[in-house]
Design a protein around this motif. Structure first.
Motif, PDB file in Angstrom:
ATOM      1  N   GLU A 199     -37.318 -14.527   7.689  1.00 13.00           N
ATOM      2  CA  GLU A 199     -38.689 -14.082   7.395  1.00 13.00           C
ATOM      3  C   GLU A 199     -38.720 -12.608   7.037  1.00 13.00           C
ATOM      4  O   GLU A 199     -39.369 -12.200   6.060  1.00 13.00           O
ATOM      5  CB  GLU A 199     -39.578 -14.301   8.618  1.00 13.00           C
ATOM      6  N   ALA A 200     -38.005 -11.805   7.837  1.00 18.98           N
ATOM      7  CA  ALA A 200     -37.974 -10.355   7.609  1.00 18.98           C
ATOM      8  C   ALA A 200     -37.334 -10.051   6.257  1.00 18.98           C
ATOM      9  O   ALA A 200     -37.812  -9.210   5.488  1.00 18.98           O
ATOM     10  CB  ALA A 200     -37.211  -9.666   8.731  1.00 18.98           C
ATOM     11  N   LEU A 201     -36.251 -10.765   5.955  1.00 15.36           N
ATOM     12  CA  LEU A 201     -35.573 -10.578   4.670  1.00 15.36           C
ATOM     13  C   LEU A 201     -36.516 -10.898   3.506  1.00 15.36           C
ATOM     14  O   LEU A 201     -36.598 -10.158   2.529  1.00 15.36           O
ATOM     15  CB  LEU A 201     -34.337 -11.484   4.607  1.00 15.36           C
ATOM     16  N   TRP A 202     -37.219 -12.009   3.640  1.00 15.36           N
ATOM     17  CA  TRP A 202     -38.135 -12.454   2.582  1.00 15.36           C
ATOM     18  C   TRP A 202     -39.244 -11.414   2.355  1.00 15.36           C
ATOM     19  O   TRP A 202     -39.592 -11.109   1.210  1.00 15.36           O
ATOM     20  CB  TRP A 202     -38.716 -13.829   2.942  1.00 15.36           C
ATOM     21  N   GLU A 203     -39.760 -10.843   3.429  1.00 16.27           N
ATOM     22  CA  GLU A 203     -40.802  -9.816   3.298  1.00 16.27           C
ATOM     23  C   GLU A 203     -40.250  -8.601   2.558  1.00 16.27           C
ATOM     24  O   GLU A 203     -40.915  -8.001   1.718  1.00 16.27           O
ATOM     25  CB  GLU A 203     -41.353  -9.414   4.673  1.00 16.27           C
ATOM     26  N   LYS A 204     -39.005  -8.253   2.874  1.00 14.40           N
ATOM     27  CA  LYS A 204     -38.327  -7.124   2.228  1.00 14.40           C
ATOM     28  C   LYS A 204     -38.163  -7.372   0.724  1.00 14.40           C
ATOM     29  O   LYS A 204     -38.392  -6.489  -0.106  1.00 14.40           O
ATOM     30  CB  LYS A 204     -36.928  -7.011   2.865  1.00 14.40           C
ATOM     31  N   ILE A 205     -37.783  -8.597   0.387  1.00 16.77           N
ATOM     32  CA  ILE A 205     -37.579  -8.958  -1.022  1.00 16.77           C
ATOM     33  C   ILE A 205     -38.878  -8.816  -1.816  1.00 16.77           C
ATOM     34  O   ILE A 205     -38.889  -8.315  -2.937  1.00 16.77           O
ATOM     35  CB  ILE A 205     -36.993 -10.393  -1.129  1.00 16.77           C
ATOM     36  N   LYS A 206     -39.989  -9.212  -1.198  1.00 17.54           N
ATOM     37  CA  LYS A 206     -41.275  -9.145  -1.901  1.00 17.54           C
ATOM     38  C   LYS A 206     -41.741  -7.709  -2.137  1.00 17.54           C
ATOM     39  O   LYS A 206     -42.651  -7.476  -2.925  1.00 17.54           O
ATOM     40  CB  LYS A 206     -42.335  -9.946  -1.135  1.00 17.54           C
ATOM     41  N   GLN A 207     -41.098  -6.749  -1.455  1.00 13.83           N
ATOM     42  CA  GLN A 207     -41.476  -5.334  -1.626  1.00 13.83           C
ATOM     43  C   GLN A 207     -40.627  -4.617  -2.682  1.00 13.83           C
ATOM     44  O   GLN A 207     -40.874  -3.444  -2.979  1.00 13.83           O
ATOM     45  CB  GLN A 207     -41.336  -4.581  -0.300  1.00 13.83           C
ATOM     46  N   ILE A 208     -39.628  -5.298  -3.226  1.00 14.10           N
ATOM     47  CA  ILE A 208     -38.771  -4.641  -4.229  1.00 14.10           C
ATOM     48  C   ILE A 208     -39.621  -4.236  -5.437  1.00 14.10           C
ATOM     49  O   ILE A 208     -40.452  -5.018  -5.904  1.00 14.10           O
ATOM     50  CB  ILE A 208     -37.623  -5.590  -4.664  1.00 14.10           C
ATOM     51  N   GLY A 209     -39.399  -3.021  -5.903  1.00 10.98           N
ATOM     52  CA  GLY A 209     -40.118  -2.540  -7.095  1.00 10.98           C
ATOM     53  C   GLY A 209     -41.571  -2.196  -6.840  1.00 10.98           C
ATOM     54  O   GLY A 209     -42.335  -2.019  -7.775  1.00 10.98           O
ATOM     55  N   GLY A 210     -41.970  -2.119  -5.596  1.00 15.70           N
ATOM     56  CA  GLY A 210     -43.359  -1.764  -5.263  1.00 15.70           C
ATOM     57  C   GLY A 210     -44.009  -2.832  -4.398  1.00 15.70           C
ATOM     58  O   GLY A 210     -43.593  -3.991  -4.410  1.00 15.70           O
ATOM     59  N   ASN A 211     -45.027  -2.413  -3.672  1.00 16.26           N
ATOM     60  CA  ASN A 211     -45.718  -3.327  -2.744  1.00 16.26           C
ATOM     61  C   ASN A 211     -46.405  -4.479  -3.461  1.00 16.26           C
ATOM     62  O   ASN A 211     -46.970  -4.298  -4.518  1.00 16.26           O
ATOM     63  CB  ASN A 211     -46.782  -2.560  -1.956  1.00 16.26           C
ATOM     64  N   GLY A 212     -46.352  -5.628  -2.838  1.00 16.77           N
ATOM     65  CA  GLY A 212     -47.179  -6.752  -3.275  1.00 16.77           C
ATOM     66  C   GLY A 212     -46.694  -7.462  -4.516  1.00 16.77           C
ATOM     67  O   GLY A 212     -45.628  -7.148  -5.068  1.00 16.77           O
ATOM     68  N   PRO A 213     -47.478  -8.460  -4.973  1.00 19.54           N
ATOM     69  CA  PRO A 213     -47.076  -9.292  -6.105  1.00 19.54           C
ATOM     70  C   PRO A 213     -46.926  -8.507  -7.410  1.00 19.54           C
ATOM     71  O   PRO A 213     -47.656  -7.558  -7.654  1.00 19.54           O
ATOM     72  CB  PRO A 213     -48.198 -10.317  -6.230  1.00 19.54           C
ATOM     73  N   LYS A 214     -45.982  -8.910  -8.229  1.00 21.72           N
ATOM     74  CA  LYS A 214     -45.715  -8.221  -9.504  1.00 21.72           C
ATOM     75  C   LYS A 214     -46.446  -8.885 -10.668  1.00 21.72           C
ATOM     76  O   LYS A 214     -46.726  -8.259 -11.679  1.00 21.72           O
ATOM     77  CB  LYS A 214     -44.201  -8.209  -9.790  1.00 21.72           C
ATOM     78  N   ILE A 215     -46.692 -10.178 -10.534  1.00 21.17           N
ATOM     79  CA  ILE A 215     -47.395 -10.908 -11.601  1.00 21.17           C
ATOM     80  C   ILE A 215     -48.400 -11.888 -10.979  1.00 21.17           C
ATOM     81  O   ILE A 215     -48.258 -12.277  -9.817  1.00 21.17           O
ATOM     82  CB  ILE A 215     -46.421 -11.699 -12.518  1.00 21.17           C
ATOM     83  N   ASN A 216     -49.407 -12.268 -11.768  1.00 23.72           N
ATOM     84  CA  ASN A 216     -50.329 -13.330 -11.336  1.00 23.72           C
ATOM     85  C   ASN A 216     -49.652 -14.673 -11.586  1.00 23.72           C
ATOM     86  O   ASN A 216     -49.085 -14.872 -12.657  1.00 23.72           O
ATOM     87  CB  ASN A 216     -51.621 -13.324 -12.166  1.00 23.72           C
ATOM     88  N   PRO A 217     -49.766 -15.601 -10.649  1.00 24.28           N
ATOM     89  CA  PRO A 217     -49.152 -16.918 -10.895  1.00 24.28           C
ATOM     90  C   PRO A 217     -49.663 -17.584 -12.169  1.00 24.28           C
ATOM     91  O   PRO A 217     -48.914 -18.297 -12.830  1.00 24.28           O
ATOM     92  CB  PRO A 217     -49.517 -17.738  -9.657  1.00 24.28           C
ATOM     93  N   ASP A 218     -50.915 -17.330 -12.537  1.00 20.40           N
ATOM     94  CA  ASP A 218     -51.393 -18.000 -13.764  1.00 20.40           C
ATOM     95  C   ASP A 218     -51.043 -17.211 -15.028  1.00 20.40           C
ATOM     96  O   ASP A 218     -51.478 -17.582 -16.126  1.00 20.40           O
ATOM     97  CB  ASP A 218     -52.874 -18.400 -13.676  1.00 20.40           C
ATOM     98  N   ASP A 219     -50.252 -16.168 -14.886  1.00 23.74           N
ATOM     99  CA  ASP A 219     -49.651 -15.517 -16.062  1.00 23.74           C
ATOM    100  C   ASP A 219     -48.216 -15.991 -16.274  1.00 23.74           C
ATOM    101  O   ASP A 219     -47.415 -15.335 -16.943  1.00 23.74           O
ATOM    102  CB  ASP A 219     -49.702 -13.993 -15.927  1.00 23.74           C
ATOM    103  N   ILE A 220     -47.900 -17.147 -15.669  1.00 24.35           N
ATOM    104  CA  ILE A 220     -46.613 -17.811 -15.914  1.00 24.35           C
ATOM    105  C   ILE A 220     -46.872 -19.005 -16.829  1.00 24.35           C
ATOM    106  O   ILE A 220     -47.842 -19.744 -16.634  1.00 24.35           O
ATOM    107  CB  ILE A 220     -45.999 -18.348 -14.596  1.00 24.35           C
ATOM    108  N   VAL A 221     -46.014 -19.184 -17.820  1.00 30.22           N
ATOM    109  CA  VAL A 221     -46.036 -20.408 -18.627  1.00 30.22           C
ATOM    110  C   VAL A 221     -44.655 -21.032 -18.549  1.00 30.22           C
ATOM    111  O   VAL A 221     -43.647 -20.350 -18.743  1.00 30.22           O
ATOM    112  CB  VAL A 221     -46.394 -20.119 -20.105  1.00 30.22           C
TER     113      VAL A 221
END
Ligand code: ARG
Ligand code: MN
Ligand code: MN
Ligand code: MN
Length: 315
Positions: A163-185
Motif C-alpha cells: 500500500e505504501a509503495l503504491w501511494e509513493k508511485i502515485k506521487q511520481i512527477g507531482g502530487n495526485g493524478p496526471k490524467i483524467n480517466p476519460d482522457d484515455i482512448v
C-alpha cells in the motif's frame, strides 16, 4: 521539433523474462533492413534495475515494486528533461509499466497540461495491486497515473508495505493524478478483467475494438479517437505490440488473438502522429526470447520507422 530516442531496457514488471531485449532486437532488425534509423537520432539510455530479477519479487501484488518505482522515476526525469527542451521523445521500452513514468515526465515538464492518452493494446493495463490477477506491474500503468483504485473494486489482500509503495508511485512527477480517466482512448483492447471493465464503464472510456477498426477503417478510427480528445492540449500515444494479432505478435509476453493487422497498426500510428498535439510516442513489450528469427522485432521496427517518418513529414 527534434526527435530524441529514449531506450528503457527494463522488464521488471513483466511476468515473462526477455522484454528488456526488445530494444536490441529492434536494433538488429534495423540492420537487416539496412536502415540507419538508430544512427539518425541521439539515443538516451535509461539505466535499468534488472539485476533485481535474480532476487525475491518481495511484494506479492506488486512484484519488484521498489525496482519498478526506481525505473518510473528515472523515466519520468528523463522525459521531463527532454520535454523541457521541446524535444519529441520516441520511447522504446521493455515492459509497459514504465509508460507511467513517461506520462509523469510529460506532466512534470508542464504540470498544467491536459494530456490525452491513446493506448493501443490488447490489455486495459488499468489494474492496481488491489485488483491485479498476477501482481505484474505492467498491467498497472494507467491506474498509477489516474489514481482510480478504490475500495469498491478490491480483489486482493494487499500488505501494508505494498500500500505504501503504491501511494509513493502515485506521487511520481507531482502530487495526485496526471490524467483524467476519460482522457484515455483505447484501441484494440480485448483482454481485460472484471475490475478493469468496472473502471472502463465507470469512466466511459472509449475502446475501439478490432471489429470496429475492420468495419470503419483506420482513418475513421483515428479521426474519432482524436475527436474524443479534442479538449486535450497534448497527446501521448502508447503502442503495446500485443495489440497486434497473434499471427504477427509472435514475440511478446502476453499475446491475445483477434488483434490488429500489421497494416492497421502501421496506418493507425502514421495517421495519429500527424496530429500536432502529439508530443510523445512509445513502443513496448517486444520479447525476442519468445520469438523465432526475430520476426516480432522486425514488424515492430517497421512500425517504429514508418511512424517516425510520418512524424518528420508532418513537423
Ligand atoms: N491483465 C493482465 C495482468 O494484469 C495482463 C496485463 C498485460 N499487460 C501488458 N502490458 N502486456 O497481469
Ligand atoms: Mn500494455
Ligand atoms: Mn498488452
Ligand atoms: Mn472527455
Amino acid at each position: 521539433r527534434k526527435i530524441r530516442l529514449v531506450e528503457v531496457r527494463s522488464e521488471l514488471a513483466a511476468g515473462t523474462r526477455g522484454a528488456s531485449m526488445g530494444i536490441d532486437a529492434m536494433r538488429i532488425a534495423s540492420i537487416k533492413r539496412r536502415s540507419n534509423f538508430f544512427m539518425r537520432f541521439e539515443p538516451v539510455s535509461v539505466q535499468d534495475e534488472n539485476k533485481l530479477l535474480f532476487g525475491d519479487p518481495q511484494f506479492k501484488w506488486a512484484k519488484y515494486g521498489e525496482g519498478v518505482y526506481t525505473m518510473l522515476n528515472r523515466v519520468c526525469d528523463t522525459v521531463e528533461g527532454l520535454r523541457k527542451e521541446k524535444l519529441f521523445p520516441i520511447v522504446l521500452a521493455g515492459d509497459h509499466s514504465t509508460a507511467a513514468g513517461t506520462i509523469c515526465g510529460i506532466k512534470k515538464a508542464d504540470p498544467g497540461l491536459r494530456l490525452g492518452v491513446i493506448w493501443i493494446d490488447a490489455h486495459g493495463d488499468f489494474h492496481s495491486p488491489y485488483t491485479s490477477p498476477t501482481g505484474n506491474m505492467h498491467g498497472m500503468p494507467l491506474a498509477m497515473v489516474t489514481a482510480t483504485d478504490n475500495a469498491e473494486n478490491e480483489a486482493n489482500d494487499v500488505e501494508e508495505e505494498t500500500e505504501a509503495l503504491w501511494e509513493k508511485i502515485k506521487q511520481i512527477g507531482g502530487n495526485g493524478p496526471k490524467i483524467n480517466p476519460d482522457d484515455i482512448v483505447y484501441v484494440g483492447v480485448r483482454d481485460t478483467e472484471a475490475q478493469e471493465d468496472y473502471l472502463i464503464e465507470k469512466f466511459g472510456i472509449r475502446n475501439f475494438k478490432t471489429a470496429e477498426v475492420n468495419e470503419k477503417g483506420v482513418a475513421k478510427i483515428a479521426e474519432e479517437a482524436l475527436e474524443i480528445l479534442k479538449d486535450c492540449d497534448q497527446i501521448y500515444i502508447s503502442f503495446d505490440v500485443d495489440s497486434l494479432d497473434t499471427s504477427v505478435s509472435t514475440g511478446t509476453g502476453t499475446p491475445v488473438p483477434n488483434g490488429l493487422s500489421k497494416e492497421q497498426a502501421f496506418e493507425l500510428n502514421r495517421t495519429l502522429i500527424k496530429d500536432k498535439r502529439v508530443c510523445c510516442w512509445e513502443i513496448v513489450e517486444v520479447n525476442p526470447t519468445l520469438d523465432t528469427e526475430n520476426k516480432m522485432a522486425e514488424h515492430a521496427f517497421d512500425i517504429l520507422e514508418a511512424t517516425t517518418e510520418s512524424l518528420i513529414e508532418n513537423f
